[in-house]
Design an enzyme around this catalytic site. Structure first.
Site, PDB file in Angstrom:
ATOM      1  N   GLY A  44      -2.263  27.071  -7.720  1.00 57.28           N
ATOM      2  CA  GLY A  44      -1.663  26.397  -8.603  1.00 57.28           C
ATOM      3  C   GLY A  44      -0.795  25.276  -7.962  1.00 57.28           C
ATOM      4  N   ARG A  58       2.285  13.691   9.549  1.00 62.45           N
ATOM      5  CA  ARG A  58       3.072  12.966  10.533  1.00 62.45           C
ATOM      6  C   ARG A  58       3.399  13.737  11.794  1.00 62.45           C
ATOM      7  NH1 ARG A  58       6.305   8.788   6.678  1.00 62.45           N
ATOM      8  NH2 ARG A  58       4.749   7.541   5.994  1.00 62.45           N
ATOM      9  N   ARG A 105      -8.503  26.603  -7.335  1.00 57.10           N
ATOM     10  CA  ARG A 105      -8.633  27.993  -6.940  1.00 57.10           C
ATOM     11  C   ARG A 105     -10.258  28.116  -6.710  1.00 57.10           C
ATOM     12  NH1 ARG A 105      -4.798  28.477 -11.155  1.00 57.10           N
ATOM     13  NH2 ARG A 105      -2.938  29.438 -10.103  1.00 57.10           N
ATOM     14  N   SER A 106     -10.866  28.316  -5.593  1.00 52.87           N
ATOM     15  CA  SER A 106     -12.286  28.198  -5.247  1.00 52.87           C
ATOM     16  C   SER A 106     -12.643  29.505  -5.360  1.00 52.87           C
ATOM     17  CB  SER A 106     -12.324  27.514  -3.718  1.00 52.87           C
ATOM     18  OG  SER A 106     -13.646  27.695  -3.500  1.00 52.87           O
ATOM     19  N   ASP A 136      -0.409  33.324  -2.524  1.00 49.90           N
ATOM     20  CA  ASP A 136      -0.980  34.484  -1.616  1.00 49.90           C
ATOM     21  C   ASP A 136      -2.645  34.566  -1.715  1.00 49.90           C
ATOM     22  OD1 ASP A 136      -1.064  35.437  -4.401  1.00 49.90           O
ATOM     23  OD2 ASP A 136      -0.313  37.424  -3.750  1.00 49.90           O
ATOM     24  N   THR A 159       4.282  27.604  -3.799  1.00 51.08           N
ATOM     25  CA  THR A 159       4.075  28.124  -5.309  1.00 51.08           C
ATOM     26  C   THR A 159       5.326  28.285  -6.056  1.00 51.08           C
ATOM     27  OG1 THR A 159       3.469  30.517  -6.556  1.00 51.08           O
ATOM     28  CG2 THR A 159       4.070  30.441  -4.157  1.00 51.08           C
ATOM     29  N   ASP A 161       6.114  30.499  -8.118  1.00 50.47           N
ATOM     30  CA  ASP A 161       6.222  31.802  -8.279  1.00 50.47           C
ATOM     31  C   ASP A 161       7.453  32.625  -7.332  1.00 50.47           C
ATOM     32  OD1 ASP A 161       4.817  31.564 -10.628  1.00 50.47           O
ATOM     33  OD2 ASP A 161       3.080  32.614 -10.000  1.00 50.47           O
ATOM     34  N   ASP A 163       6.714  34.421  -4.796  1.00 52.79           N
ATOM     35  CA  ASP A 163       6.289  35.737  -4.648  1.00 52.79           C
ATOM     36  C   ASP A 163       5.591  36.188  -3.468  1.00 52.79           C
ATOM     37  OD1 ASP A 163       3.996  34.256  -5.294  1.00 52.79           O
ATOM     38  OD2 ASP A 163       3.023  35.428  -6.716  1.00 52.79           O
ATOM     39  N   ARG A 205       3.031  35.150 -13.446  1.00 51.55           N
ATOM     40  CA  ARG A 205       2.011  35.962 -13.933  1.00 51.55           C
ATOM     41  C   ARG A 205       2.202  37.377 -13.329  1.00 51.55           C
ATOM     42  NH1 ARG A 205      -3.227  33.050 -13.605  1.00 51.55           N
ATOM     43  NH2 ARG A 205      -2.561  32.803 -11.526  1.00 51.55           N
ATOM     44  N   GLU A 221      20.528  36.684 -22.845  1.00 46.14           N
ATOM     45  CA  GLU A 221      20.974  38.053 -23.269  1.00 46.14           C
ATOM     46  C   GLU A 221      20.152  39.122 -22.422  1.00 46.14           C
ATOM     47  OE1 GLU A 221      21.540  35.564 -25.223  1.00 46.14           O
ATOM     48  OE2 GLU A 221      23.639  36.212 -25.116  1.00 46.14           O
ATOM     49  N   GLU A 256       5.818  35.528 -18.206  1.00 44.28           N
ATOM     50  CA  GLU A 256       4.467  35.528 -19.058  1.00 44.28           C
ATOM     51  C   GLU A 256       3.940  36.811 -18.477  1.00 44.28           C
ATOM     52  OE1 GLU A 256       2.667  32.602 -15.747  1.00 44.28           O
ATOM     53  OE2 GLU A 256       1.463  32.782 -17.803  1.00 44.28           O
ATOM     54  N   ARG A 280      12.507  32.628 -33.068  1.00 46.52           N
ATOM     55  CA  ARG A 280      11.606  31.610 -32.801  1.00 46.52           C
ATOM     56  C   ARG A 280      11.185  31.878 -31.153  1.00 46.52           C
ATOM     57  NH1 ARG A 280      12.276  30.916 -37.244  1.00 46.52           N
ATOM     58  NH2 ARG A 280      12.482  28.659 -38.290  1.00 46.52           N
ATOM     59  N   HIS A 286       3.147  24.651 -18.624  1.00 48.54           N
ATOM     60  CA  HIS A 286       2.869  23.768 -17.308  1.00 48.54           C
ATOM     61  C   HIS A 286       4.136  23.029 -17.084  1.00 48.54           C
ATOM     62  CE1 HIS A 286      -0.709  25.901 -17.666  1.00 48.54           C
ATOM     63  NE2 HIS A 286      -0.942  25.847 -16.460  1.00 48.54           N
ATOM     64  N   GLN A 288       6.947  23.511 -16.199  1.00 52.01           N
ATOM     65  CA  GLN A 288       7.335  24.136 -14.905  1.00 52.01           C
ATOM     66  C   GLN A 288       6.923  23.835 -13.932  1.00 52.01           C
ATOM     67  OE1 GLN A 288       8.632  28.491 -16.304  1.00 52.01           O
ATOM     68  NE2 GLN A 288       6.824  27.524 -17.289  1.00 52.01           N
TER      69      GLN A 288
HETATM   70  O1  F6P Z   1       0.669  30.706  -9.797  1.00 50.35           O
HETATM   71  C1  F6P Z   1       1.574  30.014 -10.197  1.00 50.35           C
HETATM   72  C2  F6P Z   1       1.306  29.712 -11.868  1.00 50.35           C
HETATM   73  O2  F6P Z   1       2.098  29.101 -12.043  1.00 50.35           O
HETATM   74  C3  F6P Z   1       1.642  31.187 -12.433  1.00 50.35           C
HETATM   75  O3  F6P Z   1       2.898  31.338 -12.822  1.00 50.35           O
HETATM   76  C4  F6P Z   1       1.141  30.946 -13.693  1.00 50.35           C
HETATM   77  O4  F6P Z   1       0.667  32.257 -14.241  1.00 50.35           O
HETATM   78  C5  F6P Z   1      -0.225  30.479 -13.229  1.00 50.35           C
HETATM   79  O5  F6P Z   1      -0.005  29.511 -11.873  1.00 50.35           O
HETATM   80  C6  F6P Z   1      -1.039  29.426 -14.302  1.00 50.35           C
HETATM   81  O6  F6P Z   1      -2.093  28.983 -13.686  1.00 50.35           O
HETATM   82  P1  F6P Z   1      -3.095  27.831 -14.409  1.00 50.35           P
HETATM   83  O7  F6P Z   1      -2.348  26.670 -14.284  1.00 50.35           O
HETATM   84  O8  F6P Z   1      -4.394  28.106 -13.589  1.00 50.35           O
HETATM   85  O9  F6P Z   1      -3.402  28.362 -15.868  1.00 50.35           O
END
Ligand code: F6P
Length: 356
Positions: A44, A58, A105-106, A136, A159, A161, A163, A205, A221, A256, A280, A286, A288
């Site tokens: 991502g 550089r 992502r290959s 990772d 990333t 995330d 993580d 994720r 909250e 998510e 609601r 995305h 983000q």
């Molecule tokens: O790995 C980063 C991330 O943004 C995750 O938080 C999210 O679940 C995932 O990528 C979404 O990936 P894609 O853009 O392939 O749907």
């Protein structure tokens, strides 16, 4: 006596410093000489990847190395989409989101055959070092590749995330969290105007850092994250108690990947259990991942990109370049892919106490 001990200690420290220096020099001399570096972004995208590419290109050129860009992550290595880069190739990109190299992502790179083709494409150009900017999953690929072929790989954590173990920051996290905070603040305005309960889903994720940071910063909250057990009954009880106190505006931030489900599942559950609440759901998605990188992301990307090339040159191979306590930290790729960062118990306590 004190003088003697002090002299003895100074002597020992001196010996240790000299030994360390000699070891470092031997490591540099014995390291396989790297002269052509390939850089790619994988997985991502995250804001700040461009700043890292710029730093890699550089710094390589500064050291007299040739540097190549690879398009669309490992796919470009397999499809032979590899091109030389120059100082000017990375002009005017430090402030741009996304990645000029594109990313993917290959699946093919996870096949032995795919990695063989990739190796042949690098070999014919004499490329002898790789910098992978990604998460990772991308490091797992790099680790496999460097175990099979004699090409050192350096990972840069990119990333949103956050993580990955071995770094307090990953490139893009700060920008993503600030984007989420800005959006949630706006949601709070409308929630407040209507006395509504909002469930906001943020990315993550497998990791709850975006939810945790943005949730605390916006006074949520409840914050639901994959790393901790989600007790929906307790949450409903606390919302019911708040309803009694006429606290009708509530923000629930959910990652998510929470075990209970994402924003939609959480929202539906609350609607079912609290039919009087005006609920609601908003999924930030995305947005983000895009946008101009924050100062922090540009800074860490520049530092990590610079040090990644230094690592290739000085023989610190197959590591991820991270930053801990504002110092560079080099984690073997093996460990970087296995461990995750730990959620702070103190932070979780803060969430509970401040959410009253
Ligand atoms: O790995 C980063 C991330 O943004 C995750 O938080 C999210 O679940 C995932 O990528 C979404 O990936 P894609 O853009 O392939 O749907």
């Amino acid at each position: 006596m004190i003088k003697f001990v002090a002299r003895f200690l100074l002597h020992r420290i001196g010996i240790a410093i000299v030994n360390q220096y000699i070891n470092d020099q031997l490591k540099i001399m014995s390291a396989k000489k790297v002269s052509k570096i390939a850089v790619l972004t994988s997985g991502g995208d995250s804001p700040g990847m461009n700043a890292a590419i710029r730093a890699v290109v550089r710094t390589s050129i500064y050291h007299g190395l040739q540097v190549f860009g690879v398009s669309r992550g490992y796919n470009g290595m397999i499809d032979d989409d590899i091109f030389e880069m120059y100082s000017r190739s990375v002009g005017n990109i430090i402030q741009r989101g996304g990645t000029i190299l594109k990313t993917a992502r290959s699946a093919q790179f996870f096949e032995t055959e795919g990695r063989k083709i990739a190796y042949e494409n690098l070999k014919k150009r004499g490329i002898d070092g790789i910098v992978v900017i990604g998460g990772d999953g991308s490091f797992k690929g790099a680790q496999k590749f460097s175990n099979e072929f004699d090409i050192p790989c350096i990972g840069i954590p990119g990333t949103i995330d956050k993580d990955i173990a071995g770094s307090d920051f990953t490139i893009g996290f700060d920008t993503a969290v600030n984007t989420a905070v800005e959006a949630i603040d706006k949601i709070r305005d409308t929630a407040d105007a209507h006395d509504r309960l909002f469930v906001v889903e943020v990315m993550g994720r497998d990791a709850g850092y975006i939810a945790l940071h943005s949730g605390i910063a916006t006074g949520a909250e409840n914050i639901l994250i994959p790393e901790t057990k989600t007790d929906m009954e307790a949450m409903i009880a606390s919302l019911t108690e708040k309803e009694k106190r006429k606290k009708l505006v509530n923000l629930i931030v959910v990652a998510e990947g929470d075990e209970f489900g994402g924003g939609t599942e959480v929202g539906n559950y609350i609607k079912e259990k609290l039919p009087n609440a005006d609920v609601r759901v908003c999924i930030l998605g995305h947005i983000q991942r895009g946008g101009s990188p924050s100062c922090l992301d540009r800074l860490i990307a520049s530092r990590m990109g610079y040090h990644a090339v230094e690592c290739l040159i000085n023989g610190t191979h197959n590591v991820m370049v991270g930053i801990e306590d504002n110092k560079m930290k080099y984690t073997p790729l093996d460990n970087a892919v296995k461990a995750k960062q730990k959620i702070s118990e103190e932070w979780m306590r803060i969430v509970k106490i401040l959410a009253s």
